[in-house]
Design a protein around this motif. Structure first.
Motif: not given
Length: 171
Positions: A73-94
């Motif tokens: 970014s112009p603010q000198d921040n870095w990001y890595v994006i992993d793109v996924k195409s899964h259906d369904g609702t993503k939840v954090y469980e267990g």
């Protein structure tokens, strides 16, 4: 007797080839769907180029194959994006990121997606020689039902919200 043995061998070989073909066709469909998802995200991220962001697609990294998208970014921040195409609702469980269909939840076949994108962020950090790279999991399909959309430092976002969230994170 020899005829029966040859017929059985032919049947077993045919069944094996049939199953292998089904598996390869599924892998092919998954790869095509993943490529479409990455192209969709690339199109969304194009608007950031005009705001001074640097974007790299499919950056090869040693331990993780490749990073789908790396942003600076112009603010000198870095990001890595992993793109996924899964259906369904993503939840954090267990203690795991999972996908929910109705009342049933399932693990991702690729394993621990959170650990994977964290590993990508670490490798990009080393490759680019920067202090920090923010890991992002971006889903182009389905919904996300995770409070604050953050799990253990990984942002879990929907494709349609990606650019607005990146701009918020970069402030």
């Amino acid at each position: 007797m020899l005829g029966i043995l040859l017929a059985c061998g032919g049947f077993v070989a045919s069944y094996y080839l049939y199953q292998n073909g089904r598996y390869l066709m599924k892998r092919s469909r998954d790869a095509q769907r993943g490529a479409r998802a990455e192209a969709e995200i690339a199109e969304l991220l194009d608007s950031l180029k005009y705001k001074g962001w640097e974007i790299e697609h499919n950056l090869p990294i040693e331990k993780c194959g490749d990073a789908d998208v790396v942003l600076h970014s112009p603010q000198d921040n870095w990001y890595v994006i992993d793109v996924k195409s899964h259906d369904g609702t993503k939840v954090y469980e267990g203690g795991r990121l999972r996908k929910r269909y109705g009342r049933n939840t399932y693990d991702f076949q690729e394993g621990d997606l959170l650990r994977k994108v964290k590993g990508q962020a670490k490798e990009v950090r080393n490759l680019k020689r920067v202090r920090w790279v923010t890991p992002i999991l971006c889903f182009t399909r389905g919904d996300i039902d995770i409070p604050c959309n953050v799990i253990s430092g990984v942002y879990v976002l929907e494709g349609q919200d990606l650019v607005s969230n990146l701009l918020l994170l970069d402030r």
